[in-house]
Design a protein around this motif. Structure first.
Motif, PDB file in Angstrom:
ATOM      1  N   GLU A 225      26.460  58.207  46.363  1.00 31.96           N
ATOM      2  CA  GLU A 225      26.709  57.645  45.036  1.00 31.96           C
ATOM      3  C   GLU A 225      25.420  57.499  44.231  1.00 31.96           C
ATOM      4  O   GLU A 225      25.425  57.651  43.009  1.00 31.96           O
ATOM      5  N   HIS A 226      24.359  57.167  44.895  1.00 27.15           N
ATOM      6  CA  HIS A 226      23.056  57.023  44.245  1.00 27.15           C
ATOM      7  C   HIS A 226      23.163  56.149  42.989  1.00 27.15           C
ATOM      8  O   HIS A 226      22.674  56.497  41.917  1.00 27.15           O
ATOM      9  N   LEU A 227      23.817  55.007  43.157  1.00 25.78           N
ATOM     10  CA  LEU A 227      23.939  54.043  42.062  1.00 25.78           C
ATOM     11  C   LEU A 227      22.594  53.381  41.816  1.00 25.78           C
ATOM     12  O   LEU A 227      21.963  52.858  42.723  1.00 25.78           O
ATOM     13  N   ARG A 228      22.167  53.401  40.571  1.00 31.38           N
ATOM     14  CA  ARG A 228      20.932  52.726  40.156  1.00 31.38           C
ATOM     15  C   ARG A 228      21.286  51.800  38.995  1.00 31.38           C
ATOM     16  O   ARG A 228      21.777  52.259  37.965  1.00 31.38           O
ATOM     17  N   LYS A 229      20.997  50.518  39.177  1.00 36.42           N
ATOM     18  CA  LYS A 229      21.390  49.536  38.176  1.00 36.42           C
ATOM     19  C   LYS A 229      20.242  48.587  37.891  1.00 36.42           C
ATOM     20  O   LYS A 229      19.564  48.116  38.796  1.00 36.42           O
ATOM     21  N   ALA A 230      20.042  48.306  36.600  1.00 36.40           N
ATOM     22  CA  ALA A 230      19.073  47.309  36.165  1.00 36.40           C
ATOM     23  C   ALA A 230      19.777  46.353  35.214  1.00 36.40           C
ATOM     24  O   ALA A 230      20.564  46.789  34.355  1.00 36.40           O
ATOM     25  N   ASN A 231      19.480  45.064  35.351  1.00 38.46           N
ATOM     26  CA  ASN A 231      20.251  44.044  34.646  1.00 38.46           C
ATOM     27  C   ASN A 231      19.334  42.870  34.338  1.00 38.46           C
ATOM     28  O   ASN A 231      18.504  42.492  35.177  1.00 38.46           O
ATOM     29  N   ALA A 232      19.474  42.268  33.154  1.00 39.12           N
ATOM     30  CA  ALA A 232      18.621  41.139  32.804  1.00 39.12           C
ATOM     31  C   ALA A 232      19.343  40.212  31.838  1.00 39.12           C
ATOM     32  O   ALA A 232      20.155  40.654  31.018  1.00 39.12           O
ATOM     33  N   VAL A 233      19.033  38.914  31.951  1.00 41.52           N
ATOM     34  CA  VAL A 233      19.589  37.884  31.073  1.00 41.52           C
ATOM     35  C   VAL A 233      18.467  36.935  30.676  1.00 41.52           C
ATOM     36  O   VAL A 233      17.666  36.521  31.529  1.00 41.52           O
ATOM     37  N   LEU A 249      20.254  36.783  25.344  1.00 41.07           N
ATOM     38  CA  LEU A 249      19.988  38.209  25.228  1.00 41.07           C
ATOM     39  C   LEU A 249      20.264  38.827  26.585  1.00 41.07           C
ATOM     40  O   LEU A 249      19.729  38.367  27.606  1.00 41.07           O
ATOM     41  N   MET A 250      21.119  39.866  26.625  1.00 42.13           N
ATOM     42  CA  MET A 250      21.495  40.492  27.878  1.00 42.13           C
ATOM     43  C   MET A 250      21.313  42.000  27.767  1.00 42.13           C
ATOM     44  O   MET A 250      21.559  42.587  26.700  1.00 42.13           O
ATOM     45  N   ALA A 251      20.889  42.630  28.864  1.00 43.94           N
ATOM     46  CA  ALA A 251      20.699  44.086  28.880  1.00 43.94           C
ATOM     47  C   ALA A 251      21.090  44.625  30.248  1.00 43.94           C
ATOM     48  O   ALA A 251      20.785  44.013  31.279  1.00 43.94           O
ATOM     49  N   TYR A 252      21.780  45.785  30.249  1.00 41.31           N
ATOM     50  CA  TYR A 252      22.294  46.375  31.490  1.00 41.31           C
ATOM     51  C   TYR A 252      22.264  47.887  31.357  1.00 41.31           C
ATOM     52  O   TYR A 252      22.584  48.451  30.289  1.00 41.31           O
ATOM     53  N   ASP A 253      21.878  48.567  32.449  1.00 46.94           N
ATOM     54  CA  ASP A 253      21.842  50.026  32.466  1.00 46.94           C
ATOM     55  C   ASP A 253      22.192  50.495  33.870  1.00 46.94           C
ATOM     56  O   ASP A 253      21.717  49.922  34.861  1.00 46.94           O
ATOM     57  N   ALA A 254      23.052  51.532  33.964  1.00 51.25           N
ATOM     58  CA  ALA A 254      23.458  52.036  35.282  1.00 51.25           C
ATOM     59  C   ALA A 254      23.714  53.532  35.222  1.00 51.25           C
ATOM     60  O   ALA A 254      24.190  54.052  34.200  1.00 51.25           O
ATOM     61  N   LYS A 255      23.415  54.194  36.334  1.00 49.92           N
ATOM     62  CA  LYS A 255      23.689  55.624  36.508  1.00 49.92           C
ATOM     63  C   LYS A 255      24.231  55.811  37.920  1.00 49.92           C
ATOM     64  O   LYS A 255      23.815  55.134  38.859  1.00 49.92           O
ATOM     65  N   TRP A 256      25.160  56.778  38.073  1.00 51.19           N
ATOM     66  CA  TRP A 256      25.759  56.974  39.392  1.00 51.19           C
ATOM     67  C   TRP A 256      26.417  58.355  39.496  1.00 51.19           C
ATOM     68  O   TRP A 256      26.742  58.987  38.492  1.00 51.19           O
TER      69      TRP A 256
END
Length: 695
Positions: A225-233, A249-256
């Motif tokens: 799956e090679h899920l890569r996720k970055a998340n911040a609040v 302020l919230m930010a989220y990024d993911a690839k899979w």
């Protein structure tokens, strides 16, 4: 969230009672409300996990889940926090960056069509979405930040609108943390997660909270799956529960890379259950938001104002039919969605008298505007080779509501509400001008609740109301099928649902809190936009009814037992030779969890989750398999600020499926389409170890 008031003289609503709040160490003494004069006697651990005592809600199927319970059980994915809502089952049929599948009250909710979800005041459901109407992706959730979950089922609550016919949940984040922390999780199949956060005062009453999450996971799949996720609040706040404000302020990024469902015949022929028929499926998504709220609560009423802006993007690549339509290139397609969302809400509640009777009235307004670029494309190995449809959409939904709660007698309370919603759609089709246009729709939704009791620590509920979900804007203006070019009928913008519920909640047996709900929900037509095909398909009218029985038992202060059972009868309500069964409507759902806390340095929890069988076709000739899975959590406090936790998912390594469908597909080399079961397996036994350190 509806105001749950207790208007009997000399009593305050138990939701704000100090017994429930004192157990939460991050709440200051000045923020806690005074203790109720006649607070029902409760075992302390119940107050730490739930706020569902007698007098705390307007329906037997409504309640609140506290963060302490979320800490006690493992969750394989962030969206599984919704499984703490009794009767909800959360699964996945693709990569872990995609929205989950949700089941509740005889609905396969797909990715959220009839269950409205909010996180920190932000709507999660996406109307006119590239993959499906009401798409609800909770993968940006950070469970460690959750303070509580307020849930409601059925269309009985005036403050909830679009997508809430089956139910809704408000997932509320903390504005402060007990202490800064960092947690590292390592697990099988390259699972690595690092999360950390903290909060501090900035002077002049200001408080700042920050949290960051990084995750990688390959999963059990043949194609990693090679899920890569970055998340911040980041949250700035001031004031107290009585009066204050916060902004986040919230930010989220993911690839899979994803492994979609595969046909049973391919597995029978030797394909690995965790294998893939298109190794280039997958996706990437991002979401960022800015939100703020201001609130004031005093002895006579309360006021709340909130606003938000969300920037969202998804590119999803899927192949569910393999070589059915395009044998030369394969049937992979891409659903793409880019949007900005702006929203505003305000509510005011006031205590007063009505004909000499104690009453509380609430009025509110909710406004949401989506500016969307949404498309469906034929692809090969994630390269676009043709356009099915490409649209610009402007969509606005305005909701006004009011409700009044009146104490008709010391033992009887009534709530009468009315909600008015108006939707406006503007579609600019870049691929087929005939599908462009504007449309609008409106709906009035009356609500009624009666709450009687308590007698012998038991109360009774009657709830009735009208709810709705919106349809995809493209269906409201479409005149031609985007694939075939055949004429199609336009669909209404809003689809009504009518629901009714009889319920009871009791604490008659010491240490045991039980609720029983008998419910019914009817849809005039379950019109849905099928994102995989790019067209709106009218579904038949339906009716669902069922029983839910939920139990919380604390036999001794260190032991908590949760037992939930739901049975549903779901049928199409018109006459049709195809049959009356609603595909993917699961008949039975059950959950049993036993939690032991603070046995010296040790804590443990074990949960059994049962997802029953359901019809996959209208005549019930093909059914899905039931599944029973067991999850285990064992924790040990190493020092005052250090804890080690072992989570074991699918403890007995059962070979079960997360989801099953029945439809036609064609494998490469097959001469004709084949109707078959298509399944996505649940993960095998999975171990994860977490080390959490406080500072």
């Amino acid at each position: 969230m509806p105001h749950r008031i207790q208007l009997r003289p000399g009593r305050r609503h138990p939701l704000v009672a100090a017994v429930g709040l004192a157990c939460m160490s991050h709440v200051s003494a000045q923020e806690a409300a005074p203790a109720a004069a006649e607070q029902p006697e409760r075992v302390e651990i119940t107050g730490r996990h739930y706020d569902n005592a007698i007098g705390s809600s307007d329906a037997a199927s409504q309640g609140t889940i506290r963060a302490e319970l979320l800490k006690s059980r493992p969750a394989l994915r962030p969206g599984e926090v919704l499984e703490f809502v009794p009767g909800v089952i959360v699964t996945q049929h693709s990569g872990d960056g995609k929205a989950n599948q949700y089941f509740l009250r005889g609905f396969n909710l797909d990715h959220g069509t009839d269950f409205a979800t909010f996180v920190n005041g932000l709507p999660v459901n996406m109307p006119t979405h590239g993959h499906g109407q009401g798409y609800s992706d909770l993968n940006f959730l950070i469970p460690e930040l959750v303070e509580r979950i307020d849930y409601r089922k059925g269309p009985y609550f005036a403050s909830t609108g679009d997508f809430s016919a089956a139910g809704s949940a408000d997932i509320l984040y903390r504005t402060t943390l007990d202490e800064p922390f960092a947690a590292l999780t390592l697990g099988q199949r390259q699972h690595q997660r690092l999360v950390g956060g903290g909060s501090s005062g900035l002077g002049q009453g200001l408080k700042l909270l920050g949290a960051v999450e990084l995750l990688h996971n390959d999963g059990p799949w043949v194609v990693s799956e090679h899920l890569r996720k970055a998340n911040a609040v980041l949250t700035l706040s001031a004031g107290s529960r009585a009066q204050g404000w916060s902004t986040s302020l919230m930010a989220y990024d993911a690839k899979w890379d994803s492994t979609d469902q595969i046909p049973q015949r391919a597995i029978d022929a030797g394909l690995d259950r965790y294998g893939s028929l298109d190794p280039t499926d997958g996706g990437d998504t991002r979401r960022s938001s800015l939100s703020g709220e201001w609130h004031r609560h005093d002895g006579s009423g309360s006021t709340k104002v909130a606003a938000y802006a969300i920037d969202y993007e998804l590119k999803l690549f899927s192949n569910f039919t393999y070589a059915l339509e395009r044998p030369a290139t394969g049937d992979q397609f891409s659903q793409q969605d880019e949007r900005t969302i702006y929203g505003l809400s305000a509510s005011h509640a006031v205590d007063h008298t009505l004909g000499g009777l104690a009453a509380r009235s609430e009025f509110g307004v909710q406004l949401r505007h989506d500016r969307i670029r949404v498309g469906l494309f034929d692809t090969e190995a994630r390269t676009v080779i043709a356009t099915t449809r490409d649209d610009k959409v402007r969509q606005t939904l305005l909701g006004l509501y009011g409700q009044t709660s009146v104490e008709l007698a010391p033992w009887l309370r009534a709530i009468v509400g009315l909600r008015a919603d108006r939707a406006q759609f503007k579609v600019d089709s870049l691929s087929e001008a005939a599908n462009s246009g504007s449309a609008s729709d409106h709906l009035l939704s009356p609500k009624l609740s009666l709450i009687a009791g308590p007698w012998s620590r038991t109360e009774f509920f009657f709830n009735a109301g009208r709810g709705f979900h919106s349809n995809d804007a493209r269906g409201t203006t479409a005149t031609l099928d985007p694939k075939t070019g055949d004429p199609v009928d336009k669909v209404p913008g809003l689809v009504a649902a009518r629901g009714m519920e009889l319920g009871a909640r009791t604490e008659w047996i010491p240490g045991l809190q039980s609720s029983l709900a008998l419910w019914k929900l009817d849809f005039d037509s379950e019109l849905v936009y099928v994102g995989d095909a790019g067209a709106t398909e009218p579904n038949r009218p339906s009716e669902r009814r069922g029983v839910e029985w939920n139990n919380r038992y604390v036999p001794v202060p260190w032991l908590l037992v949760d037992a939930d059972l739901a049975w549903t009868h779901a049928r199409f309500s018109d006459a049709d030779a195809a049959g009356q069964r609603i595909p993917n409507a699961v008949d039975k759902v059950a959950s049993l969890a036993v939690t032991a806390r603070e046995l010296g340095p040790w804590s443990a929890s074990i949960q059994w989750r049962y997802l029953g069988s359901g019809a996959l076709v209208e005549d019930n000739s093909v059914r899905s398999s039931s599944s029973l899975t067991t999850n285990l959590r064992v924790s040990r406090q190493l020092t005052k600020k250090t804890e080690l936790t072992l989570d074991v998912f699918n403890l007995f390594d059962r070979e079960v499926n997360d989801i099953e469908y029945y439809y036609e597909s064609q494998l490469p080399g097959e001469a004709a389409p084949v109707a078959d079961k298509h399944l996505h397996p649940a993960e095998p036994r999975t171990l994860r170890v977490t080390l959490r350190v406080g500072f």
